[in-house]
Design a protein around this motif. Structure first.
Motif, PDB file in Angstrom:
ATOM      1  N   UNK A   1    -100.525  30.772  18.227  1.00 45.16           N
ATOM      2  CA  UNK A   1     -99.309  30.471  18.947  1.00 45.16           C
ATOM      3  C   UNK A   1     -99.126  28.968  19.068  1.00 45.16           C
ATOM      4  N   UNK A   2     -97.930  28.553  19.441  1.00 41.26           N
ATOM      5  CA  UNK A   2     -97.632  27.141  19.558  1.00 41.26           C
ATOM      6  C   UNK A   2     -98.354  26.562  20.774  1.00 41.26           C
ATOM      7  N   UNK A   3     -99.007  25.438  20.552  1.00 36.23           N
ATOM      8  CA  UNK A   3     -99.686  24.758  21.643  1.00 36.23           C
ATOM      9  C   UNK A   3     -99.442  23.260  21.543  1.00 36.23           C
ATOM     10  N   UNK A   4     -99.192  22.637  22.680  1.00 35.26           N
ATOM     11  CA  UNK A   4     -99.090  21.193  22.795  1.00 35.26           C
ATOM     12  C   UNK A   4     -99.971  20.782  23.972  1.00 35.26           C
ATOM     13  N   UNK A   5    -100.845  19.823  23.747  1.00 34.46           N
ATOM     14  CA  UNK A   5    -101.790  19.416  24.789  1.00 34.46           C
ATOM     15  C   UNK A   5    -101.807  17.901  24.919  1.00 34.46           C
ATOM     16  N   UNK A   6    -101.308  17.427  26.050  1.00 33.27           N
ATOM     17  CA  UNK A   6    -101.306  15.998  26.310  1.00 33.27           C
ATOM     18  C   UNK A   6    -102.649  15.553  26.882  1.00 33.27           C
ATOM     19  N   UNK A  21    -101.802  10.975  24.116  1.00 32.38           N
ATOM     20  CA  UNK A  21    -101.825  11.767  22.887  1.00 32.38           C
ATOM     21  C   UNK A  21    -101.275  13.156  23.175  1.00 32.38           C
ATOM     22  N   UNK A  22    -100.691  13.743  22.179  1.00 30.85           N
ATOM     23  CA  UNK A  22    -100.193  15.118  22.269  1.00 30.85           C
ATOM     24  C   UNK A  22    -100.671  15.847  21.012  1.00 30.85           C
ATOM     25  N   UNK A  23    -101.717  16.610  21.183  1.00 29.03           N
ATOM     26  CA  UNK A  23    -102.261  17.370  20.060  1.00 29.03           C
ATOM     27  C   UNK A  23    -101.522  18.705  19.957  1.00 29.03           C
ATOM     28  N   UNK A  24    -101.114  19.039  18.749  1.00 30.70           N
ATOM     29  CA  UNK A  24    -100.299  20.231  18.581  1.00 30.70           C
ATOM     30  C   UNK A  24    -100.924  21.192  17.592  1.00 30.70           C
ATOM     31  N   UNK A  25    -100.515  22.447  17.682  1.00 30.82           N
ATOM     32  CA  UNK A  25    -100.939  23.466  16.732  1.00 30.82           C
ATOM     33  C   UNK A  25     -99.945  24.612  16.791  1.00 30.82           C
ATOM     34  N   UNK A  26     -99.971  25.431  15.760  1.00 32.18           N
ATOM     35  CA  UNK A  26     -99.142  26.626  15.751  1.00 32.18           C
ATOM     36  C   UNK A  26     -97.757  26.456  15.180  1.00 32.18           C
ATOM     37  N   UNK A  27     -97.438  25.268  14.711  1.00 28.42           N
ATOM     38  CA  UNK A  27     -96.150  25.061  14.045  1.00 28.42           C
ATOM     39  C   UNK A  27     -96.300  23.899  13.061  1.00 28.42           C
ATOM     40  N   UNK A  28     -95.298  23.720  12.229  1.00 24.43           N
ATOM     41  CA  UNK A  28     -95.343  22.675  11.210  1.00 24.43           C
ATOM     42  C   UNK A  28     -94.952  21.348  11.855  1.00 24.43           C
ATOM     43  N   UNK A  29     -95.958  20.609  12.286  1.00 27.61           N
ATOM     44  CA  UNK A  29     -95.721  19.370  13.013  1.00 27.61           C
ATOM     45  C   UNK A  29     -94.937  18.368  12.172  1.00 27.61           C
ATOM     46  N   UNK A  30     -95.291  18.261  10.911  1.00 29.88           N
ATOM     47  CA  UNK A  30     -94.645  17.260  10.060  1.00 29.88           C
ATOM     48  C   UNK A  30     -93.154  17.505   9.895  1.00 29.88           C
ATOM     49  N   UNK A  31     -92.738  18.733  10.103  1.00 34.58           N
ATOM     50  CA  UNK A  31     -91.321  19.059   9.968  1.00 34.58           C
ATOM     51  C   UNK A  31     -90.599  19.163  11.285  1.00 34.58           C
ATOM     52  N   UNK A  32     -91.188  18.613  12.328  1.00 36.16           N
ATOM     53  CA  UNK A  32     -90.655  18.771  13.675  1.00 36.16           C
ATOM     54  C   UNK A  32     -90.330  17.435  14.316  1.00 36.16           C
ATOM     55  N   UNK A  33     -89.177  17.396  14.963  1.00 39.96           N
ATOM     56  CA  UNK A  33     -88.871  16.252  15.831  1.00 39.96           C
ATOM     57  C   UNK A  33     -89.591  16.458  17.161  1.00 39.96           C
ATOM     58  N   UNK A  34     -90.003  15.348  17.745  1.00 38.09           N
ATOM     59  CA  UNK A  34     -90.795  15.408  18.965  1.00 38.09           C
ATOM     60  C   UNK A  34     -90.249  14.433  20.001  1.00 38.09           C
ATOM     61  N   UNK A  94     -96.314  13.039  32.495  1.00 39.05           N
ATOM     62  CA  UNK A  94     -95.749  12.833  31.164  1.00 39.05           C
ATOM     63  C   UNK A  94     -95.966  14.072  30.313  1.00 39.05           C
ATOM     64  N   UNK A  95     -94.907  14.475  29.637  1.00 36.03           N
ATOM     65  CA  UNK A  95     -94.926  15.683  28.826  1.00 36.03           C
ATOM     66  C   UNK A  95     -94.487  15.368  27.397  1.00 36.03           C
ATOM     67  N   UNK A  96     -95.057  16.090  26.447  1.00 37.51           N
ATOM     68  CA  UNK A  96     -94.518  16.049  25.097  1.00 37.51           C
ATOM     69  C   UNK A  96     -93.823  17.379  24.821  1.00 37.51           C
ATOM     70  N   UNK A 113     -98.354  20.826  28.935  1.00 35.53           N
ATOM     71  CA  UNK A 113     -98.510  20.941  30.378  1.00 35.53           C
ATOM     72  C   UNK A 113     -98.458  19.593  31.087  1.00 35.53           C
ATOM     73  N   UNK A 114     -98.555  18.529  30.321  1.00 34.31           N
ATOM     74  CA  UNK A 114     -98.413  17.208  30.905  1.00 34.31           C
ATOM     75  C   UNK A 114     -99.728  16.527  31.215  1.00 34.31           C
ATOM     76  N   UNK A 115     -99.639  15.223  31.367  1.00 38.49           N
ATOM     77  CA  UNK A 115    -100.768  14.400  31.790  1.00 38.49           C
ATOM     78  C   UNK A 115    -100.235  13.370  32.778  1.00 38.49           C
ATOM     79  N   UNK A 116    -101.021  13.106  33.820  1.00 40.64           N
ATOM     80  CA  UNK A 116    -100.512  12.269  34.904  1.00 40.64           C
ATOM     81  C   UNK A 116    -100.904  10.817  34.714  1.00 40.64           C
ATOM     82  N   UNK A 117     -99.922   9.950  34.894  1.00 43.73           N
ATOM     83  CA  UNK A 117    -100.116   8.501  34.812  1.00 43.73           C
ATOM     84  C   UNK A 117     -99.866   7.908  36.190  1.00 43.73           C
ATOM     85  N   UNK A 118    -100.843   7.152  36.674  1.00 41.65           N
ATOM     86  CA  UNK A 118    -100.708   6.518  37.977  1.00 41.65           C
ATOM     87  C   UNK A 118    -100.901   5.015  37.800  1.00 41.65           C
TER      88      UNK A 118
END
Length: 121
Positions: A1-6, A21-34, A94-96, A113-118
């Motif tokens: 399944x599609x996953x995005x992890x910040x 960083x936003x690591x992705x899987x489950x879809x064609x990243x190279x063909x995707x706008x982000x 912050x979310x991707x 799910x996001x990552x927090x910047x303080x």
């Protein structure tokens, strides 16, 4: 399944830097706008910037132009947000997202799910 992890969030001093960083899987990243978005304290979700799948220059909200840089590594299926000269007003979650249009969060198909910047001294 599609996953995005910040990752890469944390505490930074004003004027400092962080690299998300936003690591992705489950879809064609190279063909995707982000896109990157952020949720600031007491505010809704705001678009930070986006990058197309066609290799054009990234686009940014005025508040981060000249300070933030979006890049992508299609070989690693990873999106990056280099944040320099951080300001206290950059504090937030912050979310991707995989988007249909790099400048339009309402075209988002999948979110991390996001990552927090303080930013604080």
């Amino acid at each position: 399944q599609v996953q995005l992890a910040e990752s890469g969030g944390g505490l930074a001093q004003p004027g400092g830097s962080l690299r998300l960083s936003c690591e992705t899987s489950g879809f064609t990243f190279s063909g995707s706008s982000m896109a990157w978005a952020r949720s600031l304290p007491g505010q809704g979700l705001h678009w930070v910037g986006g990058i197309s799948d066609t290799g054009g220059d990234p686009l940014y909200v005025d508040a981060v132009k000249g300070r933030f840089t979006i890049s992508r590594d299609d070989a690693k299926n990873t999106l990056y947000l280099q944040m320099n000269n951080l300001k206290s007003e950059d504090t937030g979650q912050y979310f991707c997202a995989k988007v249909g249009v790099p400048t339009a969060l309402n075209t988002a198909q999948h979110w991390g799910r996001g990552t927090y910047v303080h930013v604080s001294s």
